[in-house]
Enzyme design. Structure first.
Site, PDB file in Angstrom:
ATOM      1  N   ASP A  13      -8.867  18.921  25.253  1.00  0.00           N
ATOM      2  CA  ASP A  13      -7.810  19.939  25.221  1.00  0.00           C
ATOM      3  C   ASP A  13      -7.928  20.776  26.503  1.00  0.00           C
ATOM      4  OD1 ASP A  13      -5.929  21.866  23.988  1.00  0.00           O
ATOM      5  OD2 ASP A  13      -7.696  23.154  23.949  1.00  0.00           O
ATOM      6  N   TYR A  15      -6.237  24.425  27.408  1.00  0.00           N
ATOM      7  CA  TYR A  15      -6.374  25.882  27.365  1.00  0.00           C
ATOM      8  C   TYR A  15      -7.366  26.322  26.293  1.00  0.00           C
ATOM      9  CZ  TYR A  15      -2.377  26.170  30.443  1.00  0.00           C
ATOM     10  OH  TYR A  15      -1.539  26.045  31.510  1.00  0.00           O
ATOM     11  N   THR A  17     -10.296  25.409  26.214  1.00  0.00           N
ATOM     12  CA  THR A  17     -11.375  24.412  26.170  1.00  0.00           C
ATOM     13  C   THR A  17     -11.919  24.198  27.578  1.00  0.00           C
ATOM     14  OG1 THR A  17     -10.357  23.358  24.260  1.00  0.00           O
ATOM     15  CG2 THR A  17     -11.953  22.042  25.512  1.00  0.00           C
ATOM     16  N   ARG A  43      -0.688  34.593  22.009  1.00  0.00           N
ATOM     17  CA  ARG A  43      -1.235  33.240  21.842  1.00  0.00           C
ATOM     18  C   ARG A  43      -0.903  32.697  20.439  1.00  0.00           C
ATOM     19  NH1 ARG A  43      -2.798  28.569  23.640  1.00  0.00           N
ATOM     20  NH2 ARG A  43      -4.943  27.942  23.510  1.00  0.00           N
ATOM     21  N   SER A 119      -2.931  17.558  26.205  1.00  0.00           N
ATOM     22  CA  SER A 119      -2.579  18.971  26.064  1.00  0.00           C
ATOM     23  C   SER A 119      -1.173  19.193  25.534  1.00  0.00           C
ATOM     24  CB  SER A 119      -2.710  19.639  27.437  1.00  0.00           C
ATOM     25  OG  SER A 119      -2.305  20.981  27.377  1.00  0.00           O
ATOM     26  N   ASN A 120      -1.037  20.295  24.814  1.00  0.00           N
ATOM     27  CA  ASN A 120       0.274  20.766  24.376  1.00  0.00           C
ATOM     28  C   ASN A 120       1.084  21.330  25.537  1.00  0.00           C
ATOM     29  OD1 ASN A 120       0.275  20.178  21.678  1.00  0.00           O
ATOM     30  ND2 ASN A 120      -0.314  22.238  20.976  1.00  0.00           N
ATOM     31  N   LYS A 152       0.626  18.964  19.224  1.00  0.00           N
ATOM     32  CA  LYS A 152      -0.558  18.884  18.388  1.00  0.00           C
ATOM     33  C   LYS A 152      -0.438  19.959  17.321  1.00  0.00           C
ATOM     34  CE  LYS A 152      -3.397  19.367  22.025  1.00  0.00           C
ATOM     35  NZ  LYS A 152      -4.655  19.557  22.795  1.00  0.00           N
ATOM     36  N   SER A 176     -12.353  19.855  21.807  1.00  0.00           N
ATOM     37  CA  SER A 176     -11.480  21.036  21.827  1.00  0.00           C
ATOM     38  C   SER A 176     -12.251  22.267  21.379  1.00  0.00           C
ATOM     39  CB  SER A 176     -10.275  20.825  20.902  1.00  0.00           C
ATOM     40  OG  SER A 176      -9.406  21.950  20.974  1.00  0.00           O
ATOM     41  N   ASN A 178     -10.242  24.727  20.162  1.00  0.00           N
ATOM     42  CA  ASN A 178      -9.274  25.301  19.233  1.00  0.00           C
ATOM     43  C   ASN A 178      -9.409  24.669  17.852  1.00  0.00           C
ATOM     44  OD1 ASN A 178      -7.935  27.031  21.148  1.00  0.00           O
ATOM     45  ND2 ASN A 178      -7.138  25.163  22.082  1.00  0.00           N
ATOM     46  N   PHE A 180      -7.559  24.546  15.229  1.00  0.00           N
ATOM     47  CA  PHE A 180      -6.438  23.749  14.682  1.00  0.00           C
ATOM     48  C   PHE A 180      -6.426  22.348  15.284  1.00  0.00           C
ATOM     49  CE2 PHE A 180      -3.099  22.974  17.819  1.00  0.00           C
ATOM     50  CZ  PHE A 180      -3.465  23.821  18.867  1.00  0.00           C
ATOM     51  N   ASP A 181      -6.858  22.263  16.531  1.00  0.00           N
ATOM     52  CA  ASP A 181      -6.865  20.996  17.258  1.00  0.00           C
ATOM     53  C   ASP A 181      -8.040  20.130  16.794  1.00  0.00           C
ATOM     54  OD1 ASP A 181      -5.862  19.359  19.267  1.00  0.00           O
ATOM     55  OD2 ASP A 181      -6.809  20.450  20.910  1.00  0.00           O
TER      56      ASP A 181
HETATM   57  C1  LAC Z   1      -3.522  22.770  24.957  1.00  0.00           C
HETATM   58  C2  LAC Z   1      -3.355  24.207  24.541  1.00  0.00           C
HETATM   59  C3  LAC Z   1      -1.967  24.632  24.769  1.00  0.00           C
HETATM   60  O1  LAC Z   1      -3.182  21.860  24.209  1.00  0.00           O
HETATM   61  O2  LAC Z   1      -3.771  24.390  23.249  1.00  0.00           O
HETATM   62  O3  LAC Z   1      -3.995  22.568  26.099  1.00  0.00           O
END
Ligand code: LAC
Length: 257
Positions: A13, A15, A17, A43, A119-120, A152, A176, A178, A180-181
């Site tokens: 990922d 951002y 990460t 965010r 990435s998103n 994602k 990641s 994040n 959720f990811d």
């Molecule tokens: C990504 C961030 C936007 O996917 O969460 O890089």
């Protein structure tokens, strides 16, 4: 019987990460008395809009999602912000800072694994961010969700990495910070490493990552000697076996949580 497979590719990922979104909070100081709260709200709204747009089938890229999320947050905080300040805030996304240990760890990992960003973010933001941080040469693929117009944690996004990298799901590790990811990738069927720098709680959605580390240094130390070991019946957890004792202790502690 346990089966094991070597990791061949790693997808990261972007951002939060590879690069620090706290830098955006710095820029928020110019307009908000509580820049950390403002940034966290922005965010969260950004993420909410990606989820809503995926569900509604009305995709817009991450840049175009981030602008209205900023406008909402400004309104929510009751602020008056000039268009010049809004532009400056948006542009901080194009100039992120990498976490300090990331470049050296990626150089080590690149020797042995095919590396990708998944990435998103939009292609334009990814190009600018990777150039600014000088991380571009570390990656063989830079994959944006823009190709399929879904965000994602849709399984279609994780499948996109499998297809582009021409690897099997079982041969890949997804990394990641994040939550959720992490749960999205794990639920898709990837082996997943969660880089949890702050000791954040994991979202309670019924899956856990295979490896928990606090930095890229710990990740790079853990996996060169690692094999992904799938143990049927062991609570469906896949344990990433590492010779480095420290992350392994973390994994065991985490899995017994
Ligand atoms: C990504 C961030 C936007 O996917 O969460 O890089």
């Amino acid at each position: 019987m346990a089966t094991s497979r070597r990791v061949k590719g790693i997808a990261f990922d972007m951002y939060g990460t590879l690069v620090d979104v706290g830098a955006v909070a710095e820029a928020c100081k110019e307009i908000a008395s509580d820049p950390i709260a403002f940034n966290a709200h922005w965010r969260a709204k950004q993420l909410e809009y990606t989820l809503l747009r995926s569900l509604m089938g009305t995709y817009q890229d991450f840049w175009r999602v981030s602008e209205p999320a900023l406008a909402f947050t400004i309104r929510r905080f009751g602020l008056q912000v000039s268009s010049e300040h809004r532009r400056r805030l948006m542009e901080t996304w194009l100039h992120p800072k990498p976490y300090p240990e990331v470049a050296a760890a990626l150089s080590r990992l690149k020797e042995r694994y095919a590396l990708a960003v998944l990435s998103n973010s939009s292609p334009k933001m990814l190009r600018a961010g990777l150039q600014h941080t000088a991380l571009t040469p570390c990656f063989r693929w830079v994959i944006s969700v823009d190709a399929i117009r879904l965000y994602k944690p849709s399984p279609s996004v994780y499948q996109l990495a499998v297809t582009k990298m021409k690897l099997r799901k079982e041969e890949m590790l997804f990394v990641s910070s994040n939550s959720f990811d992490v749960v999205g990738a794990k639920s898709f069927g990837f082996k997943v490493c969660w880089i949890n720098r702050t000791g954040a709680p994991l979202d309670r959605l019924g899956v856990k990552p295979d490896l928990l580390v606090r930095s890229f240094d710990e990740l790079a130390a853990a996996i060169p000697n690692a094999r992904l070991l799938t143990v049927p019946g062991a609570n469906h957890y896949t344990i990433l076996f590492a010779l480095n004792p420290h992350p392994l202790v973390e994994v065991q502690r985490f899995l017994s949580d």
